[in-house]
Design an enzyme around this catalytic site. Sequence first.
Site, PDB file in Angstrom:
ATOM      1  N   ARG A   1       0.793  -1.232   0.000  1.00  0.00           N
ATOM      2  CA  ARG A   1       0.000   0.000   0.000  1.00  0.00           C
ATOM      3  C   ARG A   1       0.829   1.288   0.000  1.00  0.00           C
ATOM      4  O   ARG A   1       0.409   2.308   0.534  1.00  0.00           O
ATOM      5  CB  ARG A   1      -0.967   0.025   1.193  1.00  0.00           C
ATOM      6  CG  ARG A   1      -2.018  -1.059   1.134  1.00  0.00           C
ATOM      7  CD  ARG A   1      -2.976  -0.920  -0.037  1.00  0.00           C
ATOM      8  NE  ARG A   1      -3.846  -2.070  -0.107  1.00  0.00           N
ATOM      9  CZ  ARG A   1      -3.578  -3.145  -0.851  1.00  0.00           C
ATOM     10  NH1 ARG A   1      -2.502  -3.190  -1.639  1.00  0.00           N
ATOM     11  NH2 ARG A   1      -4.392  -4.173  -0.848  1.00  0.00           N
TER      12      ARG A   1
ATOM     13  N   SER B   1     -10.537   1.237   2.978  1.00  0.00           N
ATOM     14  CA  SER B   1     -10.024   0.542   4.170  1.00  0.00           C
ATOM     15  C   SER B   1      -9.303   1.540   5.065  1.00  0.00           C
ATOM     16  O   SER B   1      -8.431   2.269   4.603  1.00  0.00           O
ATOM     17  CB  SER B   1      -9.021  -0.543   3.771  1.00  0.00           C
ATOM     18  OG  SER B   1      -9.648  -1.516   2.979  1.00  0.00           O
TER      19      SER B   1
ATOM     20  N   GLU C   1      -4.158   2.914   6.849  1.00  0.00           N
ATOM     21  CA  GLU C   1      -3.869   2.927   5.412  1.00  0.00           C
ATOM     22  C   GLU C   1      -4.199   4.309   4.840  1.00  0.00           C
ATOM     23  O   GLU C   1      -3.588   4.762   3.880  1.00  0.00           O
ATOM     24  CB  GLU C   1      -4.722   1.856   4.709  1.00  0.00           C
ATOM     25  CG  GLU C   1      -4.575   1.871   3.204  1.00  0.00           C
ATOM     26  CD  GLU C   1      -5.325   0.749   2.500  1.00  0.00           C
ATOM     27  OE1 GLU C   1      -5.210  -0.418   2.934  1.00  0.00           O
ATOM     28  OE2 GLU C   1      -6.008   1.040   1.510  1.00  0.00           O
TER      29      GLU C   1
HETATM   30  N1  EPU Z   1     -13.762  -9.785   7.882  1.00  0.00           N
HETATM   31  C1  EPU Z   1     -14.394  -9.864   9.091  1.00  0.00           C
HETATM   32  N2  EPU Z   1     -15.163  -8.802   9.496  1.00  0.00           N
HETATM   33  C2  EPU Z   1     -15.335  -7.696   8.751  1.00  0.00           C
HETATM   34  C3  EPU Z   1     -14.698  -7.628   7.498  1.00  0.00           C
HETATM   35  C4  EPU Z   1     -13.902  -8.681   7.071  1.00  0.00           C
HETATM   36  O1  EPU Z   1     -14.281 -10.843   9.806  1.00  0.00           O
HETATM   37  O2  EPU Z   1     -16.054  -6.782   9.202  1.00  0.00           O
HETATM   38  C5  EPU Z   1     -12.940 -10.923   7.445  1.00  0.00           C
HETATM   39  C6  EPU Z   1     -13.768 -11.941   6.681  1.00  0.00           C
HETATM   40  O3  EPU Z   1     -13.352 -13.214   7.094  1.00  0.00           O
HETATM   41  C7  EPU Z   1     -13.372 -11.737   5.247  1.00  0.00           C
HETATM   42  C8  EPU Z   1     -11.941 -11.279   5.393  1.00  0.00           C
HETATM   43  O4  EPU Z   1     -11.912 -10.488   6.592  1.00  0.00           O
HETATM   44  O5  EPU Z   1     -13.500 -12.904   4.510  1.00  0.00           O
HETATM   45  C9  EPU Z   1     -11.427 -10.438   4.252  1.00  0.00           C
HETATM   46  O6  EPU Z   1     -12.307  -9.342   4.031  1.00  0.00           O
HETATM   47  P1  EPU Z   1     -12.341  -8.657   2.606  1.00  0.00           P
HETATM   48  O7  EPU Z   1     -12.539  -9.678   1.550  1.00  0.00           O
HETATM   49  O8  EPU Z   1     -13.284  -7.519   2.654  1.00  0.00           O
HETATM   50  O9  EPU Z   1     -10.855  -8.139   2.417  1.00  0.00           O
HETATM   51  P2  EPU Z   1     -10.028  -7.093   3.244  1.00  0.00           P
HETATM   52  O10 EPU Z   1      -8.718  -7.708   3.494  1.00  0.00           O
HETATM   53  O11 EPU Z   1     -10.781  -6.559   4.409  1.00  0.00           O
HETATM   54  C10 EPU Z   1      -8.913  -6.036   1.135  1.00  0.00           C
HETATM   55  C11 EPU Z   1      -8.536  -4.633   0.737  1.00  0.00           C
HETATM   56  C12 EPU Z   1      -9.732  -3.929   0.112  1.00  0.00           C
HETATM   57  C13 EPU Z   1     -10.257  -4.760  -1.060  1.00  0.00           C
HETATM   58  C14 EPU Z   1     -10.617  -6.162  -0.552  1.00  0.00           C
HETATM   59  C15 EPU Z   1     -11.121  -7.109  -1.653  1.00  0.00           C
HETATM   60  C16 EPU Z   1      -6.852  -3.959   2.361  1.00  0.00           C
HETATM   61  C17 EPU Z   1      -6.572  -3.193   3.596  1.00  0.00           C
HETATM   62  N3  EPU Z   1      -8.110  -3.908   1.936  1.00  0.00           N
HETATM   63  O12 EPU Z   1      -9.896  -5.906   2.185  1.00  0.00           O
HETATM   64  O13 EPU Z   1      -9.276  -2.704  -0.393  1.00  0.00           O
HETATM   65  O14 EPU Z   1     -11.372  -4.126  -1.652  1.00  0.00           O
HETATM   66  O15 EPU Z   1      -9.435  -6.755   0.037  1.00  0.00           O
HETATM   67  O16 EPU Z   1     -10.080  -7.669  -2.355  1.00  0.00           O
HETATM   68  O17 EPU Z   1      -5.957  -4.541   1.782  1.00  0.00           O
HETATM   69  C18 EPU Z   1      -9.014  -0.422   0.153  1.00  0.00           C
HETATM   70  O18 EPU Z   1      -7.803  -0.632   0.177  1.00  0.00           O
HETATM   71  O19 EPU Z   1      -9.500   0.734   0.378  1.00  0.00           O
HETATM   72  C19 EPU Z   1      -9.901  -1.534  -0.087  1.00  0.00           C
HETATM   73  C20 EPU Z   1     -11.184  -1.383  -0.005  1.00  0.00           C
END
Ligand code: EPU
Length: 361
Positions: free
Chosen positions: A208, A258, A334
Site C-alpha cells: 500500500r 479501508s 492505510e
Molecule cells: N472480515 C471480518 N469482518 C469484517 C470484514 C472482514 O471478519 O467486518 C474478514 C472476513 O473473514 C473476510 C476477510 O476479513 O472474509 C477479508 O475481508 P475482505 O474480503 O473484505 O478483504 P479485506 O482484506 O478486508 C482487502 C482490501 C480492500 C479490497 C478487498 C477485496 C486492504 C486493507 N483492503 O480488504 O481494499 O477491496 O481486500 O479484495 O488490503 C481499500 O484498500 O481501500 C480496499 C477497499
Amino acid sequence: MSVTEPMTKLSDLEQSLIKRWLKGRKSGVPDAVKDELRLKFAGEILFDEPMRHHTFIKIGGPADIFLKPKTEEDAVTAVRVARAGDVPVYFHGGGANTLVRDGGIRGCVLCLYDCLNEFSVIAETADHVDISAGAGTPFSKLVHFSRDIAASGLTPLTGIPGCLGGLVCMNAGTREREMRDVVRSVTYLDKDLNRLTLESDKLEFAYRRLKLPRTHLILRAVLRLEKLKSREELDEEIRYYQKRRADTQPLNFPNLGSIFKNPQVSGKGPVVTAGRLVEEAGLKDVRVGGARISPKHANFIINEGTATANDVLSLIDLAREKVRAMAGIELETEIRIVGEDAEPSVRGGAGSCRPGGMEAN
Ligand code: EPU
C-alpha cells in the site's frame, strides 16, 4: 536519486516550510503569492475552499488556496510560486483515502483529480498494450477503456475510487492485484521541479505504498496490460468485482476505503485482516458523533451525514486501543491524515461511543 525515503516522513524542506509558515502565519497566504497565482496560474483558483467538497468521506476544513491546474506546466507554476513565497503545497488526488482534519489545510492544495486526465495507447505488440495516462485520470475511466480495447489486467481493481496518481502513490490493490503489477513507469516532478521518469525496475513498491518522497508530484504513468481476453470476458469480470465490492463494503455511504492496513507478518502477507480484528474487538456498528464503524465491514468508517474528522479519529483511536488490548496487534492506518485540528481539539473517545441501528445498505 534516492527513492527510499518513507512516505510517512516529511522531508526536511517540507518540515522547515511548515515550521516557518506556522510561525509567521496570521492571516492566510501572503497577498503577493495570491496575486502571482492569479497572474500566472491558468487553472481554477479557490480561496478558503472546504475540503469536504473534495474528499470521498465529505469531511474536512478549508484549504487556504485550492488549485486545479489545466496543464502540467500549470502544476509546475503553482509549485514554483508557492514555494518561492514559502507557502507549503499539499498534493491532492481524488481524496478517496484522505481524511482532512477539521481545521483544514494551511497553504496551497494542488488537486489533480480529473485534471491532467488524458490517456492513450502508446505501444502495442501481439500480446500486450501500453497505456500512458495523466495522474488525474479517474481510475474507473481506465478500467472501462481497458475493456474497450480488450486488454486485461485492470478489472480486479474495478471499483477502487480515486485517480491514477493516487492509486500509484498508494500501490492500491486487492487480494488479486496491486498497482505494482501493471505499472511500467512513473513520471514525476522532483522537489527541484525536474520532470523525471522511473521505469518499473527502479520503482520501490511496498504494501500500500510507493516509496517516493512526498515532495515529488506524480504527473503520469504507463500501464502495461495483456491482450488475453475478449470484451465479453472483461465485462463479466467487471460485473463480478463490482458485485463483490457492493456485497461486502458500505458503498452507499461516504467512506475512506479501508481504514487500516491488514497486519503483515515478516512481509509474507496478511494472516488476519484488520476488518476481522476490529469486529472481534466488538466495534462493529459503534458510533462517535456522525461517524460509524460500518456494520457491513469493520475496516470501514462511514459518514452518516454530520461526521467531523475528530469523530473519525476518535473511532480510529478506539479501534487501535481495543485491538491492541485484545490481540497485541498494532493496527497501522492505510488512509492519509492531513491538515490541522480545529480549535479546541477534543476527541469523543470511548465514553461518547454508542452502538448504531441497522445500516441501510
Ligand atoms: N472480515 C471480518 N469482518 C469484517 C470484514 C472482514 O471478519 O467486518 C474478514 C472476513 O473473514 C473476510 C476477510 O476479513 O472474509 C477479508 O475481508 P475482505 O474480503 O473484505 O478483504 P479485506 O482484506 O478486508 C482487502 C482490501 C480492500 C479490497 C478487498 C477485496 C486492504 C486493507 N483492503 O480488504 O481494499 O477491496 O481486500 O479484495 O488490503 C481499500 O484498500 O481501500 C480496499 C477497499
